[in-house]
Design a protein around this motif. Structure first.
Motif, PDB file in Angstrom:
ATOM      1  N   GLY A  69     -18.223  -7.037  -6.790  1.00  0.00           N
ATOM      2  CA  GLY A  69     -17.214  -6.945  -7.842  1.00  0.00           C
ATOM      3  C   GLY A  69     -15.964  -6.192  -7.451  1.00  0.00           C
ATOM      4  N   GLY A  70     -16.007  -5.482  -6.324  1.00  0.00           N
ATOM      5  CA  GLY A  70     -14.829  -4.741  -5.899  1.00  0.00           C
ATOM      6  C   GLY A  70     -15.125  -3.987  -4.620  1.00  0.00           C
ATOM      7  N   PHE A  71     -14.075  -3.387  -4.068  1.00  0.00           N
ATOM      8  CA  PHE A  71     -14.231  -2.637  -2.820  1.00  0.00           C
ATOM      9  C   PHE A  71     -13.151  -1.577  -2.718  1.00  0.00           C
ATOM     10  CE2 PHE A  71     -11.041  -5.700  -1.685  1.00  0.00           C
ATOM     11  CZ  PHE A  71     -10.206  -5.025  -0.812  1.00  0.00           C
ATOM     12  N   VAL A  72     -13.400  -0.632  -1.844  1.00  0.00           N
ATOM     13  CA  VAL A  72     -12.423   0.394  -1.508  1.00  0.00           C
ATOM     14  C   VAL A  72     -12.490   0.616  -0.002  1.00  0.00           C
ATOM     15  CG1 VAL A  72     -14.027   2.294  -1.966  1.00  0.00           C
ATOM     16  CG2 VAL A  72     -11.563   2.705  -2.096  1.00  0.00           C
ATOM     17  N   MET A  73     -11.317   0.850   0.603  1.00  0.00           N
ATOM     18  CA  MET A  73     -11.232   1.201   2.021  1.00  0.00           C
ATOM     19  C   MET A  73     -10.644   2.600   2.108  1.00  0.00           C
ATOM     20  SD  MET A  73      -9.765  -2.296   3.712  1.00  0.00           S
ATOM     21  CE  MET A  73     -10.745  -3.805   3.692  1.00  0.00           C
ATOM     22  N   VAL A  74     -11.316   3.450   2.880  1.00  0.00           N
ATOM     23  CA  VAL A  74     -10.913   4.848   2.998  1.00  0.00           C
ATOM     24  C   VAL A  74     -10.727   5.193   4.463  1.00  0.00           C
ATOM     25  CG1 VAL A  74     -11.542   7.224   2.459  1.00  0.00           C
ATOM     26  CG2 VAL A  74     -12.292   5.375   0.964  1.00  0.00           C
ATOM     27  N   VAL A  75      -9.597   5.843   4.774  1.00  0.00           N
ATOM     28  CA  VAL A  75      -9.342   6.342   6.120  1.00  0.00           C
ATOM     29  C   VAL A  75      -8.956   7.814   5.982  1.00  0.00           C
ATOM     30  CG1 VAL A  75      -7.912   6.148   8.190  1.00  0.00           C
ATOM     31  CG2 VAL A  75      -8.580   4.084   6.935  1.00  0.00           C
ATOM     32  N   GLU A  76      -9.816   8.686   6.509  1.00  0.00           N
ATOM     33  CA  GLU A  76      -9.614  10.133   6.413  1.00  0.00           C
ATOM     34  C   GLU A  76      -9.477  10.535   4.943  1.00  0.00           C
ATOM     35  OE1 GLU A  76      -9.849  12.237   8.983  1.00  0.00           O
ATOM     36  OE2 GLU A  76     -10.172  10.620  10.409  1.00  0.00           O
ATOM     37  N   VAL A  79      -7.031   6.926   0.309  1.00  0.00           N
ATOM     38  CA  VAL A  79      -7.673   5.799  -0.359  1.00  0.00           C
ATOM     39  C   VAL A  79      -6.719   4.637  -0.102  1.00  0.00           C
ATOM     40  CG1 VAL A  79      -8.521   4.873  -2.537  1.00  0.00           C
ATOM     41  CG2 VAL A  79      -8.664   7.334  -2.085  1.00  0.00           C
ATOM     42  N   GLU A  80      -7.039   3.846   0.924  1.00  0.00           N
ATOM     43  CA  GLU A  80      -6.067   2.890   1.445  1.00  0.00           C
ATOM     44  C   GLU A  80      -6.012   1.588   0.649  1.00  0.00           C
ATOM     45  OE1 GLU A  80      -5.863   0.575   5.461  1.00  0.00           O
ATOM     46  OE2 GLU A  80      -5.532   2.698   5.856  1.00  0.00           O
ATOM     47  N   GLN A  81      -7.149   1.091   0.211  1.00  0.00           N
ATOM     48  CA  GLN A  81      -7.206  -0.152  -0.572  1.00  0.00           C
ATOM     49  C   GLN A  81      -8.266   0.027  -1.644  1.00  0.00           C
ATOM     50  OE1 GLN A  81      -5.010  -2.477   0.368  1.00  0.00           O
ATOM     51  NE2 GLN A  81      -4.559  -1.616   2.379  1.00  0.00           N
ATOM     52  N   ALA A 116      -1.200   5.271  -1.977  1.00  0.00           N
ATOM     53  CA  ALA A 116       0.132   4.725  -2.238  1.00  0.00           C
ATOM     54  C   ALA A 116      -0.006   3.558  -3.204  1.00  0.00           C
ATOM     55  CB  ALA A 116       0.771   4.248  -0.934  1.00  0.00           C
ATOM     56  N   VAL A 117       0.918   3.502  -4.160  1.00  0.00           N
ATOM     57  CA  VAL A 117       0.951   2.394  -5.112  1.00  0.00           C
ATOM     58  C   VAL A 117       2.360   1.827  -5.110  1.00  0.00           C
ATOM     59  CG1 VAL A 117       0.623   1.685  -7.511  1.00  0.00           C
ATOM     60  CG2 VAL A 117      -0.763   3.532  -6.586  1.00  0.00           C
ATOM     61  N   ALA A 118       2.471   0.505  -4.970  1.00  0.00           N
ATOM     62  CA  ALA A 118       3.791  -0.131  -5.029  1.00  0.00           C
ATOM     63  C   ALA A 118       4.481   0.299  -6.318  1.00  0.00           C
ATOM     64  CB  ALA A 118       3.661  -1.650  -4.976  1.00  0.00           C
ATOM     65  N   THR A 119       5.743   0.697  -6.198  1.00  0.00           N
ATOM     66  CA  THR A 119       6.487   1.251  -7.324  1.00  0.00           C
ATOM     67  C   THR A 119       6.410   0.365  -8.562  1.00  0.00           C
ATOM     68  OG1 THR A 119       7.943   2.461  -5.833  1.00  0.00           O
ATOM     69  CG2 THR A 119       8.783   2.022  -8.045  1.00  0.00           C
TER      70      THR A 119
END
Length: 171
Positions: A69-76, A79-81, A116-119
């Motif tokens: 149902g969803g995913f998250v990508m984390v680097v250090e 919270v990248e995606q 980061a979130v697109a403005t």
């Protein structure tokens, strides 16, 4: 209506196709009209498939009723995606993934997380604010393009993780 339980787990190679599908649809919903055309041109369906497969090691997934149902990508500490399938939006999947990720970042020794979130993605910005994240203001996020970084107007959101109770995020 009975809410099905959400299972959170690390992604495996077999999840890459579903992650790519959710990522493509969610990225288009949140970014078209808000990012440079150069980035839109670079974000083809094939690019999401390749990146999802390459990023399995950075990815956690949410499974509901046997369906991803969803995913998250984390680097250090980033919270990248974070994306939720269209059919699982509004069901608590995004909240579960974000809460899980906050604890993950904290357990890896980072006192703060950022994203980061697109403005122009006001829906996502409101979601993060409701989850206790603070908007630190605008900046240009360097999104990876085929010929190098592409600056994208974004807002940097942060959350202090020092007060999290690490005992609450069990699998």
């Amino acid at each position: 209506m009975h809410q099905q339980p959400i299972t959170l787990r690390p992604a495996g190679p077999a999840d890459a196709t579903a992650v790519a599908r959710i990522w493509l649809a969610g990225w288009r919903d949140g970014h078209l009209g808000h990012v440079p055309e150069e980035l839109v041109a670079a974000r083809t369906p094939e690019s999401f498939a390749v990146r999802a497969a390459e990023r399995v090691g950075d990815t956690e997934v949410a499974v509901v009723g046997g369906i991803l149902g969803g995913f998250v990508m984390v680097v250090e500490d980033e919270v990248e995606q974070l994306y939720v399938s269209t059919s699982h939006r509004g069901t608590g999947v995004a909240h579960a993934l974000l809460t899980h990720t906050e604890h993950l970042v904290r357990r890896h020794g980072h006192p703060r997380a950022w994203l980061a979130v697109a403005t122009g993605n006001t829906h996502a910005r409101r979601f993060y604010e409701r989850q206790g994240w603070t908007d630190e203001g605008p900046f240009d996020y360097q999104a990876q393009g085929p010929d190098g970084p592409i600056p994208v107007p974004c807002h940097r959101y942060v959350k202090n993780l020092a007060d999290l109770d690490d005992g609450t995020d069990s699998r």
